[in-house]
Design an enzyme around this catalytic site. Structure first.
Site, short mmCIF file in Angstrom:
data_model
loop_
_atom_site.label_atom_id
_atom_site.label_comp_id
_atom_site.label_asym_id
_atom_site.label_seq_id
_atom_site.Cartn_x
_atom_site.Cartn_y
_atom_site.Cartn_z
N ALA A 66 116.67 145.19 65.67
CA ALA A 66 117.46 145.38 64.47
C ALA A 66 118.91 145.63 64.89
O ALA A 66 119.17 145.99 66.04
CB ALA A 66 116.93 146.58 63.69
N GLY A 105 112.71 145.06 66.76
CA GLY A 105 112.47 144.12 65.65
C GLY A 105 112.27 142.70 66.14
O GLY A 105 111.61 141.90 65.47
N GLU A 108 108.71 142.53 67.01
CA GLU A 108 107.96 142.62 65.75
C GLU A 108 108.01 141.30 64.99
O GLU A 108 107.02 140.88 64.38
CB GLU A 108 108.53 143.75 64.90
CG GLU A 108 108.24 145.11 65.51
CD GLU A 108 108.95 146.22 64.79
OE1 GLU A 108 110.18 146.15 64.62
OE2 GLU A 108 108.28 147.19 64.39
N GLU A 128 112.24 151.47 70.49
CA GLU A 128 112.80 152.30 69.41
C GLU A 128 112.85 153.79 69.74
O GLU A 128 113.79 154.49 69.35
CB GLU A 128 111.99 152.07 68.14
CG GLU A 128 112.26 150.74 67.46
CD GLU A 128 111.43 149.60 68.01
OE1 GLU A 128 110.86 149.73 69.11
OE2 GLU A 128 111.36 148.57 67.32
N1 T1G Z 1 122.15 146.21 67.70
C1 T1G Z 1 123.50 146.12 67.75
N2 T1G Z 1 124.20 145.86 68.88
C2 T1G Z 1 123.49 145.70 70.01
C3 T1G Z 1 122.08 145.81 70.04
C4 T1G Z 1 121.40 146.06 68.81
N3 T1G Z 1 120.08 146.13 68.74
N4 T1G Z 1 121.68 145.61 71.32
C5 T1G Z 1 122.78 145.39 72.04
N5 T1G Z 1 123.87 145.46 71.27
C6 T1G Z 1 125.25 145.24 71.69
C7 T1G Z 1 125.71 146.27 72.70
O1 T1G Z 1 126.21 147.42 72.03
C8 T1G Z 1 126.81 145.50 73.41
O2 T1G Z 1 127.95 145.51 72.56
C9 T1G Z 1 126.28 144.08 73.42
O3 T1G Z 1 125.31 144.01 72.38
C10 T1G Z 1 125.63 143.71 74.74
O4 T1G Z 1 124.63 144.71 74.99
C11 T1G Z 1 113.10 147.33 63.10
C12 T1G Z 1 114.47 149.49 63.91
C13 T1G Z 1 119.21 143.73 74.73
C14 T1G Z 1 118.59 144.74 76.94
O5 T1G Z 1 116.92 149.11 71.25
O6 T1G Z 1 118.51 147.27 75.21
O7 T1G Z 1 114.71 147.01 66.29
O8 T1G Z 1 129.52 146.62 74.17
O9 T1G Z 1 125.74 145.56 77.07
O10 T1G Z 1 123.10 144.88 79.38
O11 T1G Z 1 111.56 148.30 64.57
O12 T1G Z 1 121.50 145.53 74.77
O13 T1G Z 1 129.45 144.12 73.96
O14 T1G Z 1 130.40 145.52 72.07
O15 T1G Z 1 123.40 146.30 76.42
O16 T1G Z 1 122.60 142.46 78.67
C15 T1G Z 1 115.62 148.02 69.11
C16 T1G Z 1 118.96 147.59 72.49
C17 T1G Z 1 116.59 148.28 68.00
C18 T1G Z 1 117.58 147.03 72.18
C19 T1G Z 1 120.80 143.63 76.61
N6 T1G Z 1 116.28 147.26 70.16
N7 T1G Z 1 119.70 146.70 73.36
O17 T1G Z 1 121.39 144.39 77.63
O18 T1G Z 1 123.85 143.93 77.18
S1 T1G Z 1 115.85 149.23 66.73
C20 T1G Z 1 116.90 147.90 71.16
C21 T1G Z 1 119.42 146.66 74.69
C22 T1G Z 1 114.75 148.16 65.99
C23 T1G Z 1 112.86 147.74 64.51
C24 T1G Z 1 113.80 148.76 65.01
C25 T1G Z 1 120.33 145.80 75.51
C26 T1G Z 1 119.70 144.46 75.93
P1 T1G Z 1 129.42 145.43 73.23
P2 T1G Z 1 124.42 145.24 76.47
P3 T1G Z 1 122.75 143.89 78.32
#
Ligand code: T1G
Length: 696
Positions: A66, A105, A108, A128
């Site tokens: 998400a 997500g 999911e 999450e």
């Molecule tokens: N939402 C918004 N921005 C995100 C994002 C996300 N989910 N994931 C990464 N970014 C941005 C990050 O801030 C950075 O921004 C850029 O993307 C590159 O990320 C419904 C509710 C995927 C392994 O927790 O673990 O889904 O600094 O530097 O090292 O059940 O990003 O460039 O401006 O980390 O290659 C669950 C979180 C969400 C994954 C990539 N998902 N992201 O790593 O790049 S909750 C997560 C990561 C959810 C559902 C629930 C990592 C990555 P900027 P990065 P990376």
């Protein structure tokens, strides 16, 4: 105005509809993306020419979750579960084509599809809980139906991702494809259309039926989380949601999951953990260091000093595939260092943590040497010798003599003046501090200490190396103790005063342990060794009455079986020692201090508020770029509980007005150690927080 590319588009490959998500950088499920997917799924399902549907992503990864930036706003339809219900209702087979990391997500979304195919390098997970929430798109209900309860509990409560092969083995991925993922996914979908199968995970019971009425798997998960995620709400909520998957109808479980996820999204813990998530990424953005800043290639490294720190640093580099020359002055010290490295990797291998490599393969990347001249080919040389400026300057002069032109010369000093060390070389622009935290092969924080002369390219290269070796970098300025240790000293001063004034080490430690730290200052001192601080105090002519007496008695902590606590044979569990209490009482009496009972609340305030105060001064002096940088230093360098967000976030959550008032109270009672920093006074007067400071 340039036409913006659609975030979601639908086309056809022959008789297979292809829905493509294109929302760089990680295809996060923003509201616009969710709306696009919903429309595309409905259109593709209604398309008489399409026999199947492939759901794919452009860019470097399948959907990574998400859009976390939307969490502070009310959810807007279509929420993810609405999109997933539309996929559930599809009459045609829907195949998810996974590359990169399908997370949260994203996974999911894939689990709501009928089938999932992936490239071998793909990874999947439900992280999450790392954001202080639980999956909110059916992950707690579908994943157990795919992989069984135990595996689902492990994945959801830890938030760790797994590789494609493990995911296939577990039942998440149906096929790992070679060659072009798109072509393979289209062919797979067409074949499924032909055989008519439309398996929906929501309909599967075989992997969860056996757990019905069982408490054991959930009790085991709770016990594991009590150790691993002490004080955090989300894992417990995740266990409840998975338990509902077993005990309740699917749609009831979905309803509970959404209720629990929504509650957590609004929680202070989740706000703190989301703050840390973004602060980690923000910390790597340094003014003046942009995409156009040259980043040197680091193909070979050298580490000088094979002690605890040097060995750990060499391990971090070698584990990331960077060959290292490890230099010592004597064969015995070199052999001891190598033996420790081997022992550490053997322990990791026993836990299956070497990622397929063998210990010998890892050891082969470390070339031992007794000759400093052997650093000549290194692109990065890291000095990790005795914490003494004179010794370090001597070593740096030798590094300057032997290292190739353009090599980065780094010091692992934990407090000393990097600018002064740089004067020992003719290339101060190549000198930087790389302050690793012990154990360097485990702790994620890397303070990159930028000297006055350190070039932007050296900073940019240090940031790139940090990411490559799996560290979380924070760029800090030169001062005594940089950020972390300078604040630790402020806390330590109060810890010592509290014990003289009436508390005991075990009470001080318990208060910080209950707050969420892995251990308090006294147990930490015993772990690190009290002799280190003792030597520094004697060099600086400082006195710490009780600690000095313990050291004079040879009580250096765990390594001597006794320090602030005593330790029984082979145990690391601290046992309060009446002998230490007697010394405390004697020294308090000698200092004319009338001891008193001190409550936990005062102890916590007197330990944490001086840290916040020092952090404010660090910001005033420009030693740290942002308050979030300080938070990252403490979360990843000292075990500040992530669910409390770091000292500056914690202070903001409490309110800087309240922080200022409490500091003034403590200043009145206990002196100028608590004089509020000017920045706190200003922000409090303006009704603001550290978070309101302008971004650099
Ligand atoms: N939402 C918004 N921005 C995100 C994002 C996300 N989910 N994931 C990464 N970014 C941005 C990050 O801030 C950075 O921004 C850029 O993307 C590159 O990320 C419904 C509710 C995927 C392994 O927790 O673990 O889904 O600094 O530097 O090292 O059940 O990003 O460039 O401006 O980390 O290659 C669950 C979180 C969400 C994954 C990539 N998902 N992201 O790593 O790049 S909750 C997560 C990561 C959810 C559902 C629930 C990592 C990555 P900027 P990065 P990376």
């Amino acid at each position: 105005m340039a036409e913006t590319a659609p975030l979601v588009r639908c086309d056809r490959s022959g008789d297979v509809a292809r829905i493509t998500i294109a929302n760089p950088p990680v295809n996060a499920l923003s509201h616009a993306v969710r709306s696009g997917i919903l429309a595309a799924v409905e259109a593709a399902d209604a398309d008489p020419e399409a026999v199947a549907i492939v759901l794919r992503c452009d860019g470097r990864t399948f959907v990574a979750g998400a859009d976390i930036t939307e969490f502070d706003r009310p959810a807007v339809e279509p929420v993810l579960s609405t999109v997933l219900a539309a996929i559930d209702a599809c009459r045609k087979p829907v195949v998810a084509a996974i590359h990169g990391t399908a997370l949260g997500g994203g996974l999911e979304l894939a689990l709501a599809c009928h089938w999932r195919v992936a490239v071998a390098g793909a990874r999947v997970g439900l992280p999450e809980v790392k954001l202080g929430i639980i999956p909110g798109g059916g992950g707690t209900q579908r994943l157990p139906r795919a992989v069984g309860v135990e595996k689902a509990l492990e994945m959801i409560t830890t938030g760790e991702m797994i590789g494609a092969a493990e995911a296939k083995e577990a039942g998440i991925i149906d096929a790992i494809v070679d060659g072009d993922l798109d072509d393979a996914a289209v062919a797979f979908a067409r074949a499924r259309a032909a055989d008519g199968a439309r398996p929906r995970l929501r309909d599967r019971e075989d992997r969860i039926a056996g757990a019905r009425g069982q408490d054991a798997p959930f009790a085991a998960a709770r016990a594991a989380m009590a150790r691993r995620a002490r004080g955090r709400q989300a894992p417990e909520y995740a266990i409840r949601a998975v338990q509902a998957a077993v005990e309740r109808p699917f749609d009831d479980g979905i309803a509970l999951e959404r209720e629990l996820c929504t509650e957590l999204k609004a929680s202070a813990q989740s706000r703190a953990q989301r703050h840390v998530f973004f602060a980690e990424r923000e910390a790597a953005k340094v003014p003046g260091i942009g995409r156009d800043t040259p980043v040197a290639r680091i193909e070979r490294a050298a580490v000088i000093g094979a002690g605890t720190m040097g060995g750990g640093i060499a391990m971090s580099l070698a584990a990331a595939g960077i060959p290292v020359v490890l230099v010592e002055t004597g064969q015995e010290a070199l052999d001891r260092g190598l033996a420790t490295i081997r022992r550490n990797w053997e322990a990791t291998a026993r836990r299956g943590g070497l990622g397929g490599a063998t210990v010998d393969e890892r050891m082969a990347r470390i070339r031992p040497s007794l000759a400093l001249a052997d650093i000549a080919d290194a692109d990065l040389v890291i000095e990790a010798v005795f914490e003494d400026t004179g010794i370090k300057k001597t070593v740096f002069a030798e590094m300057d003599r032997h290292a190739r032109p353009g090599a980065i010369l780094a010091t692992n000093t934990s407090t000393l003046d990097v600018d002064d060390i740089a004067t020992a070389t003719a290339r101060p622009e190549s000198v930087v501090g790389l302050h690793f935290f012990s154990p360097a092969n485990i702790m994620k924080l890397l303070e990159i200490v930028r000297g006055r002369a350190t070039s932007p390219s050296v900073v940019a290269t240090s940031l790139a190396v940090a990411k490559r070796i799996g560290k979380v970098p924070v760029v800090v300025g030169v001062c005594d103790g940089f950020v972390g240790n300078r604040m630790l000293r402020a806390r330590g001063r109060q810890a010592e005063r509290l014990v003289m004034e009436g508390a005991l080490p075990q009470q001080v430690d318990r208060v910080l342990y209950d707050f969420g730290f892995p251990m308090g200052p006294y147990a930490m001192g015993d772990l690190a060794g009290l002799d280190i601080g003792w030597r520094i105090r004697r060099e600086k002519g400082l006195v710490s009455p009780v600690a000095d007496r313990l050291c004079e008695m040879g009580r250096f902590g765990q390594k001597t079986g006794a320090g602030w606590y005593r330790y029984e044979a082979a145990s690391r569990s601290p046992i309060p020692d009446p002998a230490v209490e007697a010394i405390i009482l004697e020294e308090a009496a000698r200092a004319g201090i009338a001891r008193r009972a001190i409550d936990d609340g005062e102890i916590l305030d007197r330990l944490l508020l001086p840290m916040v105060n020092e952090g404010a001064r660090i910001l005033e002096e420009g030693i740290a770029l942002r308050p979030g940088d300080i938070d990252i230093v403490w979360v990843h360098g000292y075990g500040w509980p992530v669910q409390e967000g770091g000292p500056m976030h914690w202070a903001d959550a409490r309110g800087l007005g309240a922080i200022r008032d409490r500091l003034l109270e403590l200043q009145h009672q206990h002196g100028d150690d608590f004089r509020p920093a000017a920045l706190i006074e200003r922000l409090a007067a303006e009704g603001k927080g550290f978070r309101d400071l302008p971004r650099p």
